[in-house]
Design a protein around this motif. Structure first.
Motif, PDB file in Angstrom:
ATOM      1  N   GLY A 194       1.275   5.341  37.852  1.00  0.00           N
ATOM      2  CA  GLY A 194       2.653   5.345  37.363  1.00  0.00           C
ATOM      3  C   GLY A 194       3.421   4.179  37.938  1.00  0.00           C
ATOM      4  N   ARG A 195       4.300   3.629  37.117  1.00  0.00           N
ATOM      5  CA  ARG A 195       5.137   2.510  37.550  1.00  0.00           C
ATOM      6  C   ARG A 195       6.509   3.056  37.939  1.00  0.00           C
ATOM      7  NH1 ARG A 195       4.317  -0.524  33.586  1.00  0.00           N
ATOM      8  NH2 ARG A 195       2.653  -1.712  34.566  1.00  0.00           N
ATOM      9  N   LEU A 196       6.847   2.898  39.204  1.00  0.00           N
ATOM     10  CA  LEU A 196       8.127   3.393  39.707  1.00  0.00           C
ATOM     11  C   LEU A 196       9.312   2.715  39.029  1.00  0.00           C
ATOM     12  CD1 LEU A 196       7.451   3.508  43.550  1.00  0.00           C
ATOM     13  CD2 LEU A 196       7.847   5.459  42.043  1.00  0.00           C
ATOM     14  N   VAL A 197      10.420   3.457  38.929  1.00  0.00           N
ATOM     15  CA  VAL A 197      11.647   2.878  38.379  1.00  0.00           C
ATOM     16  C   VAL A 197      12.305   1.938  39.380  1.00  0.00           C
ATOM     17  CG1 VAL A 197      12.078   4.840  36.838  1.00  0.00           C
ATOM     18  CG2 VAL A 197      13.115   4.814  39.121  1.00  0.00           C
ATOM     19  N   ALA A 198      11.922   2.067  40.644  1.00  0.00           N
ATOM     20  CA  ALA A 198      12.509   1.235  41.703  1.00  0.00           C
ATOM     21  C   ALA A 198      11.557   1.232  42.892  1.00  0.00           C
ATOM     22  CB  ALA A 198      13.866   1.800  42.115  1.00  0.00           C
ATOM     23  N   PRO A 199      11.668   0.237  43.759  1.00  0.00           N
ATOM     24  CA  PRO A 199      10.781   0.195  44.929  1.00  0.00           C
ATOM     25  C   PRO A 199      11.147   1.247  45.972  1.00  0.00           C
ATOM     26  CG  PRO A 199      12.323  -1.645  44.967  1.00  0.00           C
ATOM     27  CD  PRO A 199      12.542  -0.930  43.667  1.00  0.00           C
ATOM     28  N   GLU A 200      10.183   1.524  46.850  1.00  0.00           N
ATOM     29  CA  GLU A 200      10.437   2.459  47.951  1.00  0.00           C
ATOM     30  C   GLU A 200      11.678   1.999  48.714  1.00  0.00           C
ATOM     31  OE1 GLU A 200       8.153   4.568  51.713  1.00  0.00           O
ATOM     32  OE2 GLU A 200       7.183   2.910  50.675  1.00  0.00           O
ATOM     33  N   GLY A 201      12.488   2.966  49.113  1.00  0.00           N
ATOM     34  CA  GLY A 201      13.733   2.661  49.807  1.00  0.00           C
ATOM     35  C   GLY A 201      14.941   2.711  48.887  1.00  0.00           C
ATOM     36  N   ASP A 202      14.720   2.620  47.587  1.00  0.00           N
ATOM     37  CA  ASP A 202      15.799   2.715  46.603  1.00  0.00           C
ATOM     38  C   ASP A 202      16.174   4.189  46.432  1.00  0.00           C
ATOM     39  OD1 ASP A 202      16.919   3.060  43.794  1.00  0.00           O
ATOM     40  OD2 ASP A 202      16.804   0.866  43.917  1.00  0.00           O
ATOM     41  N   PRO A 203      17.445   4.517  46.374  1.00  0.00           N
ATOM     42  CA  PRO A 203      17.864   5.920  46.224  1.00  0.00           C
ATOM     43  C   PRO A 203      17.300   6.608  44.974  1.00  0.00           C
ATOM     44  CG  PRO A 203      19.764   4.526  46.710  1.00  0.00           C
ATOM     45  CD  PRO A 203      18.585   3.614  46.524  1.00  0.00           C
ATOM     46  N   ARG A 204      16.976   5.851  43.944  1.00  0.00           N
ATOM     47  CA  ARG A 204      16.459   6.452  42.705  1.00  0.00           C
ATOM     48  C   ARG A 204      15.094   7.106  42.903  1.00  0.00           C
ATOM     49  NH1 ARG A 204      17.040   1.344  38.936  1.00  0.00           N
ATOM     50  NH2 ARG A 204      16.587   0.399  40.964  1.00  0.00           N
ATOM     51  N   VAL A 205      14.345   6.680  43.912  1.00  0.00           N
ATOM     52  CA  VAL A 205      13.027   7.263  44.155  1.00  0.00           C
ATOM     53  C   VAL A 205      12.958   8.004  45.492  1.00  0.00           C
ATOM     54  CG1 VAL A 205      11.794   5.679  42.633  1.00  0.00           C
ATOM     55  CG2 VAL A 205      12.146   5.058  45.041  1.00  0.00           C
ATOM     56  N   ALA A 206      14.109   8.196  46.116  1.00  0.00           N
ATOM     57  CA  ALA A 206      14.143   8.841  47.436  1.00  0.00           C
ATOM     58  C   ALA A 206      13.575  10.258  47.382  1.00  0.00           C
ATOM     59  CB  ALA A 206      15.567   8.854  47.980  1.00  0.00           C
ATOM     60  N   ASP A 207      13.920  11.048  46.366  1.00  0.00           N
ATOM     61  CA  ASP A 207      13.406  12.421  46.268  1.00  0.00           C
ATOM     62  C   ASP A 207      11.886  12.428  46.100  1.00  0.00           C
ATOM     63  OD1 ASP A 207      15.945  13.448  46.521  1.00  0.00           O
ATOM     64  OD2 ASP A 207      16.092  14.159  44.445  1.00  0.00           O
ATOM     65  N   PHE A 208      11.360  11.472  45.353  1.00  0.00           N
ATOM     66  CA  PHE A 208       9.914  11.383  45.168  1.00  0.00           C
ATOM     67  C   PHE A 208       9.224  11.169  46.510  1.00  0.00           C
ATOM     68  CE2 PHE A 208       6.243   8.537  44.820  1.00  0.00           C
ATOM     69  CZ  PHE A 208       5.390   9.325  44.083  1.00  0.00           C
ATOM     70  N   TYR A 209       9.676  10.174  47.266  1.00  0.00           N
ATOM     71  CA  TYR A 209       9.048   9.887  48.562  1.00  0.00           C
ATOM     72  C   TYR A 209       9.264  11.021  49.563  1.00  0.00           C
ATOM     73  CZ  TYR A 209       7.532   5.218  47.323  1.00  0.00           C
ATOM     74  OH  TYR A 209       6.866   4.166  46.753  1.00  0.00           O
ATOM     75  N   ALA A 210      10.428  11.662  49.506  1.00  0.00           N
ATOM     76  CA  ALA A 210      10.711  12.758  50.431  1.00  0.00           C
ATOM     77  C   ALA A 210       9.814  13.963  50.188  1.00  0.00           C
ATOM     78  CB  ALA A 210      12.179  13.170  50.317  1.00  0.00           C
TER      79      ALA A 210
END
Length: 153
Positions: free
Chosen positions: A9-25
């Motif tokens: 999957g291609r992320l909508v934003a890089p790690e550290g961006d708030p848009r993917v924070a829930d995913f990484y958390a």
């Protein structure tokens, strides 16, 4: 035989961006859920963390993530993906990942005790994209049973 799966999957934003924070958390929780699920055998990790988010299947695409695991059966994998807490994140995938027109998941059989190789897995995904489902590379919807013992996959 065990069932291997790869998804990208291609992320909508890089790690550290708030848009993917829930995913990484949620990664540790979702990975622990997978490991505790009936039929779980193995999952790929990068060696530095408890996930595979630093691995890149395509050197030229830093936002493309990869996930690979092995399960005792199709039903075990299906139950984890679609009938567990993992489904909450499947429903939210459009928040975290850009839509892709091509296949993002491939399944194939491996002998018990075999750890799939990322290079081989990517070849199977490419094969699926080019040729459609076959016993070599297939999907949940177009599924193949394992080949008879002694046959070449």
């Amino acid at each position: 035989m065990h069932l291997a799966q790869l998804n990208v999957g291609r992320l909508v934003a890089p790690e550290g961006d708030p848009r993917v924070a829930d995913f990484y958390a949620a990664l540790d929780e979702i990975n622990a859920l997978a490991e505790a699920s009936p039929g779980f055998v193995w999952r790929m990790v990068d060696g530095e963390s408890n996930n595979a988010t630093t691995l890149r299947p395509y050197e030229t695409d830093p936002d493309m993530l990869v996930n690979m695991s092995v399960w005792e059966s199709r039903d075990a994998l299906f139950d984890y993906v679609y009938r567990s807490g993992h489904m909450d994140y499947v429903r939210r995938r459009r928040e975290f990942f850009l839509p892709m027109r091509e296949a993002i998941t491939v399944l194939w059989w491996v002998p018990e005790g075999t750890t799939p190789d990322l290079h081989d897995a990517m070849k199977r995904l490419d094969y699926l994209r080019e040729n459609g489902p076959t016993p070599y590379a297939f999907t949940f919807r177009q599924y193949f049973e394992p080949e008879a013992p002694g046959s070449v996959l």
